[in-house]
Design a protein around this motif. Structure first.
Motif, short mmCIF file in Angstrom:
data_model
loop_
_atom_site.label_atom_id
_atom_site.label_comp_id
_atom_site.label_asym_id
_atom_site.label_seq_id
_atom_site.Cartn_x
_atom_site.Cartn_y
_atom_site.Cartn_z
N CYS A 148 0.84 -1.21 0.00
CA CYS A 148 0.00 0.00 0.00
C CYS A 148 0.87 1.25 0.00
O CYS A 148 0.63 2.20 -0.77
N ASP A 153 -0.57 4.78 -1.18
CA ASP A 153 -1.89 4.69 -0.53
C ASP A 153 -1.70 4.71 0.98
O ASP A 153 -1.41 3.69 1.59
N GLN A 155 -4.04 6.48 3.06
CA GLN A 155 -5.30 6.84 3.74
C GLN A 155 -6.50 6.06 3.22
O GLN A 155 -7.59 6.21 3.75
N GLY A 156 -6.32 5.25 2.16
CA GLY A 156 -7.45 4.65 1.47
C GLY A 156 -8.13 3.53 2.23
O GLY A 156 -7.69 3.09 3.30
N ALA A 157 -9.21 3.03 1.64
CA ALA A 157 -10.03 2.00 2.29
C ALA A 157 -9.24 0.72 2.52
O ALA A 157 -9.39 0.06 3.56
N GLN A 158 -8.38 0.34 1.55
CA GLN A 158 -7.63 -0.91 1.69
C GLN A 158 -6.66 -0.86 2.86
O GLN A 158 -6.60 -1.76 3.69
N ARG A 160 -6.74 1.13 5.43
CA ARG A 160 -7.48 1.23 6.69
C ARG A 160 -8.01 -0.14 7.15
O ARG A 160 -7.95 -0.47 8.34
N ALA A 161 -8.49 -0.92 6.18
CA ALA A 161 -9.02 -2.25 6.52
C ALA A 161 -7.91 -3.16 7.04
O ALA A 161 -8.09 -3.90 8.02
N GLN A 164 -6.85 -2.01 10.56
CA GLN A 164 -7.87 -2.38 11.54
C GLN A 164 -7.72 -3.85 11.93
O GLN A 164 -7.77 -4.21 13.11
N VAL A 191 -3.26 7.62 10.07
CA VAL A 191 -4.41 6.71 10.08
C VAL A 191 -4.46 5.93 11.40
O VAL A 191 -5.52 5.74 11.99
N ASP A 194 -5.92 7.89 14.11
CA ASP A 194 -7.39 7.97 13.99
C ASP A 194 -8.08 6.78 14.65
O ASP A 194 -9.17 6.92 15.21
#
Length: 261
Positions: A148, A153, A155-158, A160-161, A164, A191, A194
């Motif tokens: 990533c 990348d 900050q993107g959805a991938q 972040r997932a 997490q 991230v 956050d």
């Protein structure tokens, strides 16, 4: 003009270390190699990483480097001893920040986010044995995060997932301190901030590596005395891809040449 300092990583993650070197020693000329054609090192066999590290070290020395920095935990674990026995110059490696994390934790529970290669290395096992006897360490391999960051990348959805998924078991275990055990991961701090409770500490080693380099060069009066240093970049992957993420990760654009080894 003073001879440059050579810095390399499996990819663009070592730019987090290069930033600290630049901040601390703005007069130094710097050479940076991203071995992005072989990223991530964390999933590769140690023999291959040693071979790549030797070839890149030789290339940087051909470019005039007077010191080398392995801005990669996995490369340090696999290759730093061989490089030090091969080349007569200051060679600075990296290791996950187990010692400062053990000192910083308030509840004695430390989490480590790192590549599989780093977590499986004998060097990491020795670190735990030496500095983490009085704390409980929870390790979490993080496949996919390096890729990533290589793409820019952050900050993107991938990403972040993935974060997490990797952080959740460490939080459930009660860790109050997390070690960012790969040079790509400091770029993900915003991230992580956050998604983590505000009292969880994030620890990486980029600044400590820069200070160690400065100390080693200062021992024999080899610090650059004047001027503003130049920075040159190479990639064994796609130079255009690296040039595209430089403004994000390095903070300014730059020309990237194709690594010939």
């Amino acid at each position: 003009m003073s001879a440059p300092i050579g810095v390399f990583d499996s990819g663009v993650g070592g730019l987090s270390v290069l930033r600290e070197i630049r901040r601390l020693m703005p007069r130094e000329n710097l050479l940076y190699v991203a071995d992005s054609g072989y990223v991530p090192y964390g999933e590769k066999p140690p023999e291959m990483i040693r071979e790549r590290s030797l070839r890149i070290a030789e290339f940087l020395i051909e470019q005039g480097a007077r010191a080398l920095v392995l801005a990669c935990n996995t490369a340090t674990a696999a290759a730093v001893n061989e490089l030090r026995s091969t080349f007569d110059m200051p060679i600075i490696g990296m290791e996950p920040a187990v010692k400062p994390a053990a000192a910083a934790t308030r509840n004695g529970k430390v989490g480590v986010l790192a590549t599989t290669g780093t977590l499986q290395s004998a060097k990491f096992a020795a670190l735990l044995d030496r500095f983490a006897r009085d704390v409980k360490v929870f390790t979490q391999p993080c496949p996919g995060l390096v890729e990533c960051v290589e793409q820019g990348d952050l900050q993107g959805a991938q990403v972040r997932a993935l974060l997490q998924r990797y952080v959740e078991p460490l939080m459930q275990a009660g860790c109050d301190t997390l070690i960012l055990g790969c040079t790509h991961y400091p770029f993900l701090k915003p991230v992580l901030r956050d998604m983590l409770p505000p009292d969880v500490q994030l620890i990486d080693t980029g600044e400590a590596v820069a200070r160690q380099l400065q100390a080693r060069l200062g021992e024999n009066g080899r610090l650059a005395a004047a001027g503003t240093g130049d920075v040159r970049f190479w990639s064994s992957g796609d130079p255009q891809l690296m040039a595209g993420v430089l403004p994000v990760l390095w903070g300014r654009p730059g020309a990237v040449a194709k690594l010939p080894v």
